[in-house]
Design a protein around this motif. Structure first.
Motif, PDB file in Angstrom:
ATOM      1  N   LYS A  94       0.829  -1.212   0.000  1.00 40.31           N
ATOM      2  CA  LYS A  94       0.000   0.000   0.000  1.00 40.31           C
ATOM      3  C   LYS A  94       0.864   1.262   0.000  1.00 40.31           C
ATOM      4  O   LYS A  94       0.538   2.256  -0.660  1.00 40.31           O
ATOM      5  N   GLU A  95       1.969   1.229   0.741  1.00 38.48           N
ATOM      6  CA  GLU A  95       2.891   2.363   0.728  1.00 38.48           C
ATOM      7  C   GLU A  95       3.414   2.606  -0.693  1.00 38.48           C
ATOM      8  O   GLU A  95       3.512   3.751  -1.145  1.00 38.48           O
ATOM      9  N   ALA A  96       3.767   1.536  -1.391  1.00 44.30           N
ATOM     10  CA  ALA A  96       4.291   1.675  -2.748  1.00 44.30           C
ATOM     11  C   ALA A  96       3.259   2.291  -3.681  1.00 44.30           C
ATOM     12  O   ALA A  96       3.579   3.201  -4.469  1.00 44.30           O
ATOM     13  N   ALA A  97       2.037   1.800  -3.621  1.00 48.16           N
ATOM     14  CA  ALA A  97       0.990   2.355  -4.479  1.00 48.16           C
ATOM     15  C   ALA A  97       0.727   3.822  -4.140  1.00 48.16           C
ATOM     16  O   ALA A  97       0.503   4.648  -5.031  1.00 48.16           O
ATOM     17  N   THR A  98       0.765   4.152  -2.849  1.00 52.91           N
ATOM     18  CA  THR A  98       0.545   5.538  -2.425  1.00 52.91           C
ATOM     19  C   THR A  98       1.663   6.447  -2.919  1.00 52.91           C
ATOM     20  O   THR A  98       1.416   7.560  -3.417  1.00 52.91           O
ATOM     21  N   LEU A  99       2.910   6.008  -2.773  1.00 54.50           N
ATOM     22  CA  LEU A  99       4.037   6.811  -3.244  1.00 54.50           C
ATOM     23  C   LEU A  99       3.964   7.021  -4.754  1.00 54.50           C
ATOM     24  O   LEU A  99       4.297   8.104  -5.252  1.00 54.50           O
ATOM     25  N   ASP A 100       3.525   6.022  -5.485  1.00 48.22           N
ATOM     26  CA  ASP A 100       3.405   6.203  -6.930  1.00 48.22           C
ATOM     27  C   ASP A 100       2.317   7.214  -7.264  1.00 48.22           C
ATOM     28  O   ASP A 100       2.499   8.075  -8.136  1.00 48.22           O
ATOM     29  N   LEU A 101       1.203   7.131  -6.561  1.00 50.91           N
ATOM     30  CA  LEU A 101       0.111   8.080  -6.796  1.00 50.91           C
ATOM     31  C   LEU A 101       0.547   9.507  -6.474  1.00 50.91           C
ATOM     32  O   LEU A 101       0.368  10.434  -7.277  1.00 50.91           O
ATOM     33  N   LEU A 102       1.149   9.708  -5.302  1.00 49.03           N
ATOM     34  CA  LEU A 102       1.466  11.059  -4.843  1.00 49.03           C
ATOM     35  C   LEU A 102       2.692  11.653  -5.525  1.00 49.03           C
ATOM     36  O   LEU A 102       2.931  12.856  -5.443  1.00 49.03           O
TER      37      LEU A 102
END
Length: 324
Positions: A94-102
């Motif tokens: 989830k951290e990885a997906a969030t970092l990619d989004l932001l």
């Protein structure tokens, strides 16, 4: 092997304060680097850190990556590499997906099976045998890819058991952020060649001959052959990442021998081992440019990561070779 265009990264591990970190990441972007990478180490100064021989790292990677992304516009950001045992797999996904989004799709997810038994012990973790760590790595990578997919998660394994929810947020990069997998042995490099987007090849030993009686150059060639054999037709789409452990950009070729001798005196490594070692770059800018071109031909390495302290002096090399 087919030549991929060069790109360059800085691996940064320290900052004096928040303003210093913001200014540094902006400088890395201005200098023309492709990426800024953190490392996943946690030991502050002390006997454990000295025994582990890990670089000083003041910054935890996820927060530092987020700040770097917020203060840059085109610089890619990531970690080289997250250790599977230092993070809850579902949380890391989830951290990885969030970092990619932001970051507007500028995140690169480096991940590995862990290597520092000393750091594991200092952090109160069990350092399993290589086979178990690589098996866990495979399950974690599978979870990350599934998290970035479109369906409900349903993963059952020895190390990863995640069920009953959809992975969010959807990442910007599809099907998932580029995954970097690092290692030095046949098993992990073969797996990386089949599943990763970036294969990071560990530093080869600083000995005249390793336990298999191979020189550093022969060991580097063996490792890229592991990748080549396992990748098949994927090889043309893979970035091969490597990092110079020692760097010295000098003004005049007449100073090369002195540079090697200074490195040898500081490190205790034979200067003849340092010379032409695949993880050493010494010389004027034009000589380093030529060396990197030769190494791309020999070892396939097109993605070069330099330590934080060398970011500015190495920038002319970046300017010469980026995207060539």
């Amino acid at each position: 092997m087919d030549r991929r265009p060069f790109r360059f990264a800085v691996q940064a591990t320290a900052a004096s304060d928040a303003q210093g970190w913001r200014e540094f990441v902006c400088k890395v972007e201005d200098l023309g680097y492709s990426s800024l990478l953190l490392a996943d180490h946690y030991l502050g100064p002390g006997p454990a850190q000295r025994a582990a021989r890990t670089p000083r790292q003041d910054l935890a990677p996820i927060a530092a990556i987020a700040v770097a992304a917020a203060h840059t516009t085109v610089l890619r950001v990531g970690c080289r590499v997250f250790c599977i045992d230092y993070h809850v797999p579902a949380v890391l996904a989830k951290e990885a997906a969030t970092l990619d989004l932001l970051s507007d799709g500028r995140f690169e997810l480096g991940i590995g099976a862990g290597w520092s038994a000393v750091e594991y012990d200092a952090l109160g973790l069990t350092f399993d045998a290589p086979g178990r760590r690589i098996a866990k790595l495979k399950e974690v990578v599978g979870l990350i890819k599934a998290h970035c997919g479109h369906g409900e998660l349903d993963r059952s394994g020895e190390y990863v058991n995640v069920h009953g929810y959809k992975g969010t947020p959807p990442p910007v990069q599809r099907p998932h952020p580029p995954i970097m997998i690092g290692g030095g042995g046949r098993r992990v490099l073969s797996y990386a060649a089949q599943e990763a987007d970036i294969v990071s090849i560990n530093t080869v030993p600083f000995t005249a001959r390793n336990e298999d009686r191979l020189t550093p150059q022969q060991e580097a060639a063996r490792r890229i052959e592991y990748v080549r054999s396992a990748a098949g037709p994927r090889l043309v789409d893979l970035d091969i990442e490597s990092s110079p452990f020692f760097v010295s950009v000098i003004d005049d070729a007449s100073g090369v021998q002195d540079a090697y001798e200074r490195m040898a005196a500081k490190s205790g490594i034979d200067p003849e081992v340092l010379r032409d070692h695949p993880n050493v770059l010494v010389g004027p800018v034009d000589a380093i440019v030529e060396t990197l071109q030769e190494r791309r031909e020999s070892y396939g390495a097109n993605y070069v990561t330099v330590p934080q302290r060398h970011a500015e002096q190495f920038a002319p090399v970046v300017a010469h070779l980026t995207d060539t």
